[in-house]
Motif scaffolding. Structure first.
Motif, PDB file in Angstrom:
ATOM      1  N   VAL A  88       0.844  -1.200   0.000  1.00  0.00           N
ATOM      2  CA  VAL A  88       0.000   0.000   0.000  1.00  0.00           C
ATOM      3  C   VAL A  88       0.880   1.251   0.000  1.00  0.00           C
ATOM      4  O   VAL A  88       0.621   2.205  -0.753  1.00  0.00           O
ATOM      5  N   ARG A 143       1.048   4.188  -2.763  1.00  0.00           N
ATOM      6  CA  ARG A 143       0.806   5.584  -2.395  1.00  0.00           C
ATOM      7  C   ARG A 143       2.003   6.465  -2.752  1.00  0.00           C
ATOM      8  O   ARG A 143       1.838   7.613  -3.159  1.00  0.00           O
ATOM      9  N   LYS A 144       3.203   5.920  -2.600  1.00  0.00           N
ATOM     10  CA  LYS A 144       4.400   6.680  -2.948  1.00  0.00           C
ATOM     11  C   LYS A 144       4.432   6.931  -4.455  1.00  0.00           C
ATOM     12  O   LYS A 144       4.785   8.029  -4.901  1.00  0.00           O
ATOM     13  N   GLU A 146       1.813   7.145  -6.369  1.00  0.00           N
ATOM     14  CA  GLU A 146       0.792   8.176  -6.600  1.00  0.00           C
ATOM     15  C   GLU A 146       1.331   9.562  -6.258  1.00  0.00           C
ATOM     16  O   GLU A 146       1.087  10.528  -6.982  1.00  0.00           O
ATOM     17  N   GLU A 147       2.046   9.658  -5.148  1.00  0.00           N
ATOM     18  CA  GLU A 147       2.620  10.937  -4.736  1.00  0.00           C
ATOM     19  C   GLU A 147       3.642  11.421  -5.771  1.00  0.00           C
ATOM     20  O   GLU A 147       3.651  12.598  -6.142  1.00  0.00           O
ATOM     21  N   LYS A 152      -2.022  13.776  -1.678  1.00  0.00           N
ATOM     22  CA  LYS A 152      -1.292  12.505  -1.812  1.00  0.00           C
ATOM     23  C   LYS A 152      -0.158  12.415  -0.802  1.00  0.00           C
ATOM     24  O   LYS A 152       0.090  11.353  -0.231  1.00  0.00           O
ATOM     25  N   GLU A 166      -1.690  11.616   2.560  1.00  0.00           N
ATOM     26  CA  GLU A 166      -2.108  10.213   2.617  1.00  0.00           C
ATOM     27  C   GLU A 166      -0.914   9.307   2.860  1.00  0.00           C
ATOM     28  O   GLU A 166      -0.974   8.391   3.680  1.00  0.00           O
ATOM     29  N   PHE A 167       0.184   9.569   2.152  1.00  0.00           N
ATOM     30  CA  PHE A 167       1.377   8.743   2.321  1.00  0.00           C
ATOM     31  C   PHE A 167       1.923   8.868   3.736  1.00  0.00           C
ATOM     32  O   PHE A 167       2.264   7.863   4.367  1.00  0.00           O
TER      33      PHE A 167
END
Length: 149
Positions: A11, A15-16, A18-19, A105, A108-109
């Protein structure tokens, strides 16, 4: 039951990514804004130069047809400047949205990373308690053996 039912590595990796993608999109949007600003500035300078040229020609003497051509070019230039201003405004809005997305993002990360750290700490505590209980049991069994002898 163990407090570490699953790992957050996959996950966090997602997320990374996405960031990083949001960072790239924001950078591209920022570059688009800078290019739009440059084009707008160039168009303004060209219009100013055109107006100065018209003024010089008027002082020398200018035919009505040439005057009309200059005025058309100045009007066209004004229209182009307005279009460039609108494009700049739109690109600035897009860049702001990309910036907000990047912030979202990143948060979130960071939240998931903190959750992973908390989960790892809980898992370590759980293992330490389990190890302490096992060592206590070994010590009790060893003490019972000595007491029986």
């Amino acid at each position: 039951m163990s407090p570490k039912p699953f790992t957050l590595d996959s996950v966090l990796t997602f997320r990374k990514r996405e960031e990083n993608l949001a960072q790239e999109q924001f950078s591209q949007a920022r570059l688009a804004v800078e290019k739009a600003e440059e084009r707008l500035e160039i168009a303004k300078q060209e219009q100013e130069q055109l107006i100065l040229t018209l003024e010089k020609e008027q002082k020398k003497g200018l035919l009505a047809l040439e005057q009309a051509r200059f005025e058309e070019r100045i009007q066209y230039s004004s229209t182009q400047i307005q279009l460039l201003k609108n494009a700049l405004k739109e690109k600035t809005g897009i860049a702001e949205k990309k910036r907000n997305n990047l912030i979202k993002k990143s948060k979130e990360f960071k939240i998931l990373d903190a959750l992973k750290e908390q989960q790892n700490k809980a898992w370590k505590d759980y293992l330490n308690k389990k190890e302490a209980a096992m060592l206590d049991e070994i010590a009790i069994l060893h003490h019972d053996r000595k007491a029986k002898q």
